[in-house]
Write a protein that holds these residues in place. Structure first.
Motif, PDB file in Angstrom:
ATOM      1  N   SER A   1       0.831  -1.202   0.000  1.00 37.14           N
ATOM      2  CA  SER A   1       0.000   0.000   0.000  1.00 37.14           C
ATOM      3  C   SER A   1       0.871   1.259   0.000  1.00 37.14           C
ATOM      4  O   SER A   1       2.028   1.231   0.434  1.00 37.14           O
ATOM      5  N   PRO A   2       0.331   2.365  -0.474  1.00 39.71           N
ATOM      6  CA  PRO A   2       1.096   3.622  -0.469  1.00 39.71           C
ATOM      7  C   PRO A   2       1.493   4.080   0.938  1.00 39.71           C
ATOM      8  O   PRO A   2       2.561   4.663   1.120  1.00 39.71           O
ATOM      9  N   GLU A   3       0.648   3.806   1.930  1.00 40.06           N
ATOM     10  CA  GLU A   3       0.971   4.195   3.295  1.00 40.06           C
ATOM     11  C   GLU A   3       2.223   3.465   3.793  1.00 40.06           C
ATOM     12  O   GLU A   3       3.098   4.051   4.429  1.00 40.06           O
TER      13      GLU A   3
ATOM     14  N   GLU B   1       9.896   4.794   3.390  1.00 40.70           N
ATOM     15  CA  GLU B   1      10.729   5.920   2.961  1.00 40.70           C
ATOM     16  C   GLU B   1      11.049   6.837   4.134  1.00 40.70           C
ATOM     17  O   GLU B   1      12.170   7.333   4.253  1.00 40.70           O
ATOM     18  N   ALA B   2      10.081   7.075   5.004  1.00 40.48           N
ATOM     19  CA  ALA B   2      10.296   7.962   6.144  1.00 40.48           C
ATOM     20  C   ALA B   2      11.294   7.362   7.134  1.00 40.48           C
ATOM     21  O   ALA B   2      12.070   8.090   7.758  1.00 40.48           O
TER      22      ALA B   2
END
Length: 70
Positions: free
Chosen positions: A47-49, A55-56
């Protein structure tokens, strides 16, 4: 050779315990539950989340990838 009987008893007990565990898991629906949980986990990871979280948590990931390409 005199310990062969002892080793066979241990091996037979291990096989019996393993078979009992497998029967228990099949009987209780363990494999179906694990399949559902794994599919939910894979759906979340794609999922994008989840990608944003990844990434974070590792902002240098792209820099590492670029260095490996060189």
């Amino acid at each position: 050779m005199r310990l062969l009987g002892w080793y066979l008893k241990i091996a037979g007990g291990g096989v019996a315990i393993g078979a009992a565990m497998e029967l228990f898991m099949v009987h209780t629906g363990f494999y179906e539950k694990v399949t559902v949980l794994e599919s939910e986990k894979r759906a979340w990871e794609s999922s994008p989340e989840a990608q944003a979280m990844r990434e974070a948590l590792n902002p240098w990931r792209r820099q590492d990838d670029e260095q490996e390409r060189r």
